[in-house]
Design an enzyme around this catalytic site. Structure first.
Site, PDB file in Angstrom:
ATOM      1  N   LYS A 179       0.845  -1.198   0.000  1.00 21.86           N
ATOM      2  CA  LYS A 179       0.000   0.000   0.000  1.00 21.86           C
ATOM      3  C   LYS A 179       0.879   1.247   0.000  1.00 21.86           C
ATOM      4  O   LYS A 179       1.956   1.243   0.592  1.00 21.86           O
ATOM      5  CB  LYS A 179      -0.848   0.039   1.285  1.00 21.86           C
ATOM      6  CG  LYS A 179      -1.966  -0.976   1.364  1.00 21.86           C
ATOM      7  CD  LYS A 179      -2.733  -0.817   2.683  1.00 21.86           C
ATOM      8  CE  LYS A 179      -3.824  -1.854   2.836  1.00 21.86           C
ATOM      9  NZ  LYS A 179      -4.931  -1.702   1.881  1.00 21.86           N
TER      10      LYS A 179
ATOM     11  N   ARG B  58      -9.769 -11.819   2.846  1.00 23.30           N
ATOM     12  CA  ARG B  58     -10.598 -12.935   2.388  1.00 23.30           C
ATOM     13  C   ARG B  58      -9.828 -14.250   2.451  1.00 23.30           C
ATOM     14  O   ARG B  58     -10.414 -15.316   2.634  1.00 23.30           O
ATOM     15  CB  ARG B  58     -11.123 -12.634   0.975  1.00 23.30           C
ATOM     16  CG  ARG B  58     -10.094 -12.579  -0.092  1.00 23.30           C
ATOM     17  CD  ARG B  58     -10.553 -11.837  -1.339  1.00 23.30           C
ATOM     18  NE  ARG B  58     -10.553 -10.383  -1.176  1.00 23.30           N
ATOM     19  CZ  ARG B  58     -10.942  -9.524  -2.111  1.00 23.30           C
ATOM     20  NH1 ARG B  58     -11.353  -9.972  -3.294  1.00 23.30           N
ATOM     21  NH2 ARG B  58     -10.914  -8.224  -1.889  1.00 23.30           N
TER      22      ARG B  58
HETATM   23  N1  BES Z   1      -7.848  -3.851   4.804  1.00 29.20           N
HETATM   24  C1  BES Z   1      -8.100  -3.485   3.458  1.00 29.20           C
HETATM   25  C2  BES Z   1      -9.447  -2.784   3.256  1.00 29.20           C
HETATM   26  C3  BES Z   1      -9.620  -1.468   3.958  1.00 29.20           C
HETATM   27  C4  BES Z   1      -9.395  -0.274   3.277  1.00 29.20           C
HETATM   28  C5  BES Z   1     -10.055  -1.396   5.266  1.00 29.20           C
HETATM   29  C6  BES Z   1      -9.568   0.926   3.914  1.00 29.20           C
HETATM   30  C7  BES Z   1     -10.239  -0.189   5.909  1.00 29.20           C
HETATM   31  C8  BES Z   1      -9.991   0.982   5.229  1.00 29.20           C
HETATM   32  C9  BES Z   1      -8.091  -4.731   2.584  1.00 29.20           C
HETATM   33  O1  BES Z   1      -7.256  -5.752   2.999  1.00 29.20           O
HETATM   34  C10 BES Z   1      -7.611  -4.310   1.234  1.00 29.20           C
HETATM   35  O2  BES Z   1      -6.497  -3.914   1.128  1.00 29.20           O
HETATM   36  N2  BES Z   1      -8.481  -4.443   0.239  1.00 29.20           N
HETATM   37  C11 BES Z   1      -8.149  -4.093  -1.089  1.00 29.20           C
HETATM   38  C12 BES Z   1      -8.662  -5.172  -1.996  1.00 29.20           C
HETATM   39  C13 BES Z   1      -8.147  -5.090  -3.407  1.00 29.20           C
HETATM   40  C14 BES Z   1      -6.660  -5.346  -3.440  1.00 29.20           C
HETATM   41  C15 BES Z   1      -8.875  -6.113  -4.246  1.00 29.20           C
HETATM   42  C16 BES Z   1      -8.812  -2.757  -1.413  1.00 29.20           C
HETATM   43  O3  BES Z   1      -9.918  -2.516  -0.925  1.00 29.20           O
HETATM   44  O4  BES Z   1      -8.206  -1.961  -2.114  1.00 29.20           O
HETATM   45 MN    MN Z   2      -5.247  -5.517   2.304  1.00 29.67          MN
END
Ligand code: BES
Ligand code: MN
Ligand code: ZN
Length: 497
Positions: free
Chosen positions: A276, A350
């Site tokens: 990230k 997931r």
């Molecule tokens: N933990 C994050 C989702 C999240 C984002 C929670 C902002 C709280 C605040 C999750 O693990 C994630 O990174 N999801 C990705 C999925 C994508 C890579 C398909 C996302 O939402 O960008």
């Molecule tokens: Mn994530």
């Protein structure tokens, strides 16, 4: 380094006749039409009538949540309250449990800047009796916040709170719920160098020991023996190995069915190799909010002695980078036997839940509810304040939605049309861990989860938006909110009728 001890607010029930006794702050209500709460009218009489006059002049407003805090005028009751807080109640007929909770919290947040000995809250006559516990729970939550490591406490809860016209049973229930929400918030607000899978499991074990829940912790050896290769993969890049926590409350009869709640517990989500950017990573200590919610709910279920059987599963891992981190293209055989191909290591929640849901299934639950800060896409769909509901069973989903509605928490169902299934199919394995592109990302994530619950009725609650707040509100600090604790307690309490 140790954080401030959790607040234990001393709350007692008080007869109405006692409102004129000395206290630091007397809290009274002003409803639409400038209706003073019974206590307000009584106090106003001894104060020369300034409250009624100020309300009539519009200086003090009855709008819900509007708070006026003033030194008492002295008058003939100079020995009474030192200050008076007038709380706008709006139209009392329109108050729901969520509003009442927020009022309780906002009242406390207005007076915790300095320490006070005794606060008397005397507006319960303008709140329906069956919502009194929500006022108490809100007050308890208003006294906790995110500044756990400031060298001087930012929050000074009063030494004693008395609630006029709220009976002891409502105080007891409200305290249990409020303190359980604070347990959830505390776990989330603790920084990720303090809360990692093993320390989360220890904290959950402490909660279990204090409340009589049965607890089992699976360490990395047990996880391997149990075939939880998905959880182990996500946690592979971290020096803090994964854990799985199982909490049980056996309050129902032996032949009675079991309900399961499952939480995503990624104690820090760097994104892994699909790293990230800093902005998106900063709040990712909140990525165990699902698991923390599960712990708070189980605490309340135990202390409220709900006559049901509940099993809770927390899947705990830290998503980091190292030579042992899981990779893009990796194929993992999950505990269920289904194989998944990793297309993005940041879609780790997931993957953790795939194994955690499979462990839940082993308990042959009547229904499963999972909670997870799963997707940014859910925030795009519903905004920051609303949880997304996705389900394979419309009547179960309606039950959860109704519980949220009753508690005044915001949750909304997203569709699970069959055509989305195509999007999580892999060319190499059974499933891939992302959809095709980013559109509908909350739903494709849920579709992935659905593959791991079989025919069991299941609701997935995506709390990525509401679990963690960027900015404070009058009724709550920024940081962890404890969202969905009340909803799940309500759902579990109603699940057996
Ligand atoms: N933990 C994050 C989702 C999240 C984002 C929670 C902002 C709280 C605040 C999750 O693990 C994630 O990174 N999801 C990705 C999925 C994508 C890579 C398909 C996302 O939402 O960008
Ligand atoms: Mn994530
Ligand atoms: Zn995550």
């Amino acid at each position: 380094m140790e954080s401030f001890a959790p607040v234990v607010l001393a709350i007692e029930s008080l007869e109405e006749t006692a409102v004129l006794e000395p206290c630091d702050v007397l809290v009274v209500g002003l409803a639409d039409g400038n209706e003073l709460s019974a206590a307000a009218a009584k106090v106003d009489a001894g104060q020369g009538g300034w409250i009624a006059r100020a309300a009539a002049a519009g200086t003090i407003k009855s709008k819900r949540g509007e708070i006026t805090l003033v030194p008492a005028s002295g008058g003939s009751d100079a020995a009474g309250p030192a200050a008076i807080m007038v709380v706008g109640m709006g139209d009392p007929d329109l108050l729901d449990r969520g509003n009442v909770f927020d009022l309780g919290a906002a009242i406390m947040r207005r007076i915790i800047d300095v320490s006070r000995d005794r606060v008397v809250i005397a507006l319960a006559d303008q709140v329906a009796t069956e919502m009194h516990d929500a006022l108490v729970a809100g007050a308890v939550c208003g006294c906790d916040g995110q500044a756990l490591y400031a060298s001087q406490p930012v929050i000074c809860p009063p030494a004693a709170v008395a609630m006029v016209g709220v009976d002891a049973s409502q105080i007891a229930r409200g305290r249990i719920v409020g303190e359980s929400i604070n347990v959830t918030r505390r776990l989330i607000n603790e920084p990720p160098n303090v809360i990692y899978p093993a320390s989360f499991a220890e904290a959950a074990t402490r909660v279990a020991d204090e409340t009589g829940l049965a607890v089992e912790v699976w360490d990395e050896t047990k996880l391997a023996a149990e075939g939880c290769r998905a959880i182990l993969a996500v946690g592979g890049g971290s020096i803090h190995p994964p854990r799985l926590v199982i909490l049980r409350h056996d309050g129902g009869g032996e032949g009675e069915p079991t309900l399961a709640i499952v939480g995503k517990g990624v104690t820090f989500d760097s994104g892994g190799l699909s790293i990230k950017p800093s902005d998106g990573m900063f709040d990712m200590k909140c990525d165990m909010a699902g698991a923390a919610t599960v712990v708070g709910v189980m605490r309340a279920v135990a202390l409220l002695k709900l006559p049901i059987n509940v099993v809770a599963i927390c899947g705990l891992a830290e998503n980091m980078i190292s030579g042992d981190a899981y990779r893009l293209g990796d194929v993992i055989e999950t505990r269920s036997g289904k194989t998944i191909e990793i297309h993005n290591t940041d879609a780790e929640g997931r993957v953790v839940l795939a194994d955690a849901l499979d462990v839940a299934l082993q308990h042959e639950p009547l229904a499963i509810v999972d909670l997870a800060t799963l997707t940014g896409a859910c925030m795009v769909a519903l905004g920051r304040d609303v949880a997304g509901l996705m389900s394979n069973d419309s009547s179960l989903c309606d039950q959860v939605a109704a519980a949220a509605e009753t508690e005044g928490e915001w949750a909304w169902e997203l569709p699970m049309f069959g055509f989305y299934d195509e999007q999580v199919k892999s060319k190499v394995a059974d499933l891939k861990n992302v959809g095709d592109g980013r559109w509908g990302g909350a739903i494709t994530a849920a579709k992935f989860l659905e593959a791991f619950v079989g025919d069991t009725p299941w609701v997935h609650i995506d709390i990525a938006g509401p679990a963690f707040a960027e900015s404070p509100k009058p009724h709550r600090d920024a940081g962890a909110t404890g969202v969905m604790v009340r909803t799940l307690i309500r759902w579990l309490g109603g699940a057996t009728g």
